[in-house]
Design a protein around this motif. Structure first.
Motif, short mmCIF file in Angstrom:
data_model
loop_
_atom_site.label_atom_id
_atom_site.label_comp_id
_atom_site.label_asym_id
_atom_site.label_seq_id
_atom_site.Cartn_x
_atom_site.Cartn_y
_atom_site.Cartn_z
N VAL A 80 4.18 0.23 4.57
CA VAL A 80 4.38 -1.01 5.34
C VAL A 80 5.39 -0.68 6.44
CG1 VAL A 80 4.97 -3.45 5.27
CG2 VAL A 80 3.89 -2.39 3.29
N THR A 81 4.88 -0.03 7.48
CA THR A 81 5.73 0.46 8.56
C THR A 81 5.47 -0.26 9.88
OG1 THR A 81 4.10 2.18 9.04
CG2 THR A 81 5.90 2.76 7.51
N ARG A 82 4.72 -1.33 9.81
CA ARG A 82 4.39 -2.12 11.01
C ARG A 82 4.17 -3.56 10.56
NH1 ARG A 82 0.74 1.10 9.17
NH2 ARG A 82 -1.42 0.55 8.88
N PRO A 83 3.98 -4.49 11.50
CA PRO A 83 3.78 -5.88 11.09
C PRO A 83 2.62 -6.03 10.10
CG PRO A 83 4.12 -5.74 13.46
CD PRO A 83 4.00 -4.33 12.95
N LEU A 84 2.75 -6.98 9.19
CA LEU A 84 1.75 -7.16 8.14
C LEU A 84 0.35 -7.41 8.68
CD1 LEU A 84 3.78 -9.25 5.53
CD2 LEU A 84 3.41 -6.77 5.64
N ASN A 85 0.24 -8.10 9.81
CA ASN A 85 -1.09 -8.38 10.36
C ASN A 85 -1.75 -7.13 10.94
OD1 ASN A 85 0.67 -8.27 12.56
ND2 ASN A 85 -0.54 -9.71 13.76
N GLU A 86 -1.00 -6.03 11.02
CA GLU A 86 -1.56 -4.77 11.51
C GLU A 86 -1.90 -3.80 10.38
OE1 GLU A 86 0.98 -3.07 14.49
OE2 GLU A 86 1.04 -4.95 15.65
N LEU A 87 -1.71 -4.21 9.14
CA LEU A 87 -2.07 -3.34 8.02
C LEU A 87 -3.58 -3.19 7.95
CD1 LEU A 87 0.25 -4.61 5.12
CD2 LEU A 87 0.59 -2.64 6.63
N SER A 88 -4.02 -2.03 7.51
CA SER A 88 -5.45 -1.81 7.30
C SER A 88 -5.90 -2.70 6.13
CB SER A 88 -5.73 -0.35 6.97
OG SER A 88 -5.25 -0.04 5.68
N PRO A 89 -7.20 -2.93 5.97
CA PRO A 89 -7.67 -3.69 4.81
C PRO A 89 -7.22 -3.06 3.50
CG PRO A 89 -9.44 -3.51 6.42
CD PRO A 89 -8.31 -2.62 6.90
N GLU A 90 -7.20 -1.74 3.46
CA GLU A 90 -6.78 -1.05 2.23
C GLU A 90 -5.29 -1.27 1.95
OE1 GLU A 90 -10.48 0.58 3.79
OE2 GLU A 90 -8.52 0.37 4.77
N GLU A 91 -4.47 -1.16 2.98
CA GLU A 91 -3.02 -1.38 2.82
C GLU A 91 -2.73 -2.82 2.43
OE1 GLU A 91 -1.34 1.88 6.04
OE2 GLU A 91 -2.10 -0.06 6.75
#
Length: 119
Positions: A80-91
């Protein structure tokens, strides 16, 4: 901000409930989002309770405070190294599972996010 005043805020009651659930073993990790001005109160409270935590920015006015088991927080620091809305579906799926969200709902969310990504 005086601690007695802060403790009367709704955010403080939510935080105290999260801490209670963590201490009782109901949850292994919690994500608590609050206004930046509330961060010192949160981190001081967690330190006094000897609870590990990670603070990450959540926009201009807010922070995400993850707290709980060290193993979980170590994983958060890695992916979790960026905003949550930028996480991949897997992350996003992994994070939801770590937070104890309903696994079937997480599966539905994952499938929906994959469909949008592939459209």
């Amino acid at each position: 901000m005086m601690e007695q005043t802060v403790e009367r805020q709704p955010e403080a009651r939510v935080l105290m409930n999260h801490i209670y659930e963590y201490k009782k073993g109901v949850r292994r990790m919690i994500l608590f989002t609050c206004n930046r001005r509330f961060e010192p109160f949160v981190t001081q409270r967690l330190c006094r309770q000897s609870i590990d935590y990670v603070v990450q920015s959540a926009g201009k006015e807010n922070v995400n405070v993850y707290f709980g088991r060290k193993e979980c927080l170590d994983a958060i620091r890695l992916f979790v190294t960026r905003p949550l809305n930028e996480l991949s579906p897997e992350e996003d799926f992994i994070l939801g599972a770590m937070l104890g969200y309903d696994i079937c709902a997480q599966c539905e969310r994952y499938c929906e996010r994959c469909k949008r990504r592939n459209s």
